[in-house]
Design an enzyme around this catalytic site. Structure first.
Site, PDB file in Angstrom:
ATOM      1  CB  SER A 195      -0.893   0.006   1.242  1.00 49.78           C
ATOM      2  OG  SER A 195      -0.107   0.170   2.407  1.00 49.78           O
ATOM      3  CE  LYS A 196      -0.784   6.179  -3.420  1.00 48.56           C
ATOM      4  NZ  LYS A 196       0.090   6.671  -4.488  1.00 48.56           N
ATOM      5  NE  ARG A 197       1.503  -0.609   5.956  1.00 49.92           N
ATOM      6  CZ  ARG A 197       0.352  -1.157   5.640  1.00 49.92           C
ATOM      7  NH1 ARG A 197      -0.679  -0.397   5.325  1.00 49.92           N
ATOM      8  NH2 ARG A 197       0.207  -2.473   5.617  1.00 49.92           N
ATOM      9  CD  GLU A 205       2.519   6.508  -6.492  1.00 53.06           C
ATOM     10  OE1 GLU A 205       2.762   7.099  -5.429  1.00 53.06           O
ATOM     11  OE2 GLU A 205       1.891   5.436  -6.537  1.00 53.06           O
TER      12      GLU A 205
END
Length: 412
Positions: A195-197, A205
């Protein structure tokens, strides 16, 4: 592959897409791209374009036109009404629900996970068509598998709970059950789902960070699959030739950003100089850099051995395209050597890396300085940084006029 257009394409979804693509290309089959837009409330229109743009950038093509589940809305309703007429479904507050079996198990032989059995008593009577006439995912998706004559469904393990429902629906319409392969999730280094974390997770990206499509495809192919446990670098043709679902592991794959950087660096260094320069120019343009392409081509060979990602290029080469502002502390009291160096370069002919090196080494010898003592202040003065491409090549590219001006500014 059927991504939901509720956001931009996640790298875990691309890995699943890639396994489908490799499988289809390996066997000479057809690979379909369907957009699962049954949940219109969450649809992001631009995400549909982004999904296709991301896949094209990665060099992953599909066969036939992109299809949308809602385009088959009328066909789904017709089948649902027939199931009601056959007693296999029923109306419930305006919706149509499927009548799941109550006893026994629904089972299938999963290519990745082996035999999977699901107790039918735990299967709820799923909604086929909502009250507003829209089909649900668990109805539209298996029907499309039937209509598209899909032989193999390769998807993430999150879908295991959907599979028994879909198998029963396919049986109810009298069609053949496809082969299912539920591939492992992609986790971060902490063992939790990516995930983004954990860092970048969207294709955009990774593209912005300057990863090469071939390197990213190679890396993603090895998330949950390996041909032999040893080979790391493989071309697309080799991936297609060697791919098999039997070598996909059921255990979660770990996304290792350090390994991706290493692999991308290997791909960068393997590019012919012209191709590397072209990739740099394209990337710089995409990121809004208005830097002279001719100078970028000249600078490219100086940094090719150093980069892990294209986004590192500006830090190395910015001094060639923009003014520099050296930190006086980094000049380390180097004014005397800067003044003599300026004098040595002022009339130097020819102004080439080779002659520049000879001239500056003479300067250091005259002043009794070691290379580190003498070259560091010069490097900082002309590039603005303690880290740069080769000093002599950098000065040649910078040109005499700019080099002299920067040495003068640093002295004063």
């Amino acid at each position: 592959m059927a991504p939901s257009p509720t956001g931009f394409l996640h790298i875990g979804g691309v890995r699943t897409f890639l396994f489908n693509w490799l499988f289809a290309r390996h066997y000479g089959g057809e690979f379909r791209l369907r957009i699962e837009n049954t949940d219109t409330s969450r649809e992001v229109a631009e995400a549909v374009d982004q999904i296709q743009d991301s896949l094209r950038w990665l060099g992953l093509d599909w066969d036939g036109p992109v299809t949308f589940q809602l385009d088959r809305l009328d066909d789904c309703r017709r089948v649902a009404e027939q199931l009601v007429a056959d007693g296999k479904a029923y109306e419930d507050e305006g919706a149509i629900r499927f009548r799941m079996p109550d006893d026994g198990v629904t089972a299938w032989d999963d290519v990745v996970r082996g035999r999977v059995e699901f107790p039918n008593e735990k299967l709820e009577d799923v909604v086929l068509v909502r009250g507003d006439g829209r089909p649900t995912y668990n109805f539209a998706s298996p029907l499309e598998d039937v209509w598209d004559e899909i032989t193999h469904v390769i998807r993430a393990e999150d879908h295991i709970s959907n599979t028994p429902k879909q198998i029963n629906i396919i049986r109810a319409v009298g069609a053949d059950i496809p082969v299912y392969a539920h591939v492992p999730n992609v986790n971060g280094e902490d063992g939790k789902k990516l995930s983004k974390r954990h860092g970048a997770t969207g294709v955009d990206e990774f593209r912005k960070a300057g990863y090469l499509p071939d390197a990213l495809v190679n890396f993603l192919a090895l998330l949950g699959w390996a041909p032999d446990g040893e080979t790391t670098i493989m071309s697309r043709d080799e991936l297609i030739e060697r791919f098999s679902l039997e070598r996909v592991t059921p255990s979660p794959a770990q996304f290792d950003y350090a390994k991706l950087d290493w692999l991308n660096g290997m791909y960068i260094r393997a590019l012919p100089e012209e191709e590397f320069a072209h990739a740099l120019i394209l990337w710089l343009g995409e990121q809004g850099y208005d830097w002279d392409a001719v100078l970028v081509r000249k600078a490219a060979p100086l940094v090719q051995e150093k980069l892990a990602r294209l986004e590192e290029f500006p830090a190395y080469a910015r001094f060639l395209f923009e003014d520099v502002h050296p930190d006086p502390a980094d000049l380390d009291g180097g004014a005397p050597v800067l003044a003599v160096a300026r004098e040595a370069l002022a009339e130097l002919e020819p102004f080439t890396a080779e002659s520049i090196e000879t001239a500056l080494r003479d300067v250091l010898e005259r002043l009794g300085l070691k290379p580190r003592q003498g070259f560091q202040p010069i490097r900082v003065a002309v590039t603005g940084s303690k880290v740069s491409p080769g000093l002599f090549e950098s000065i040649e590219l910078l040109g005499r006029e700019t080099t002299l001006a920067r040495l003068s500014a640093a002295v004063s």
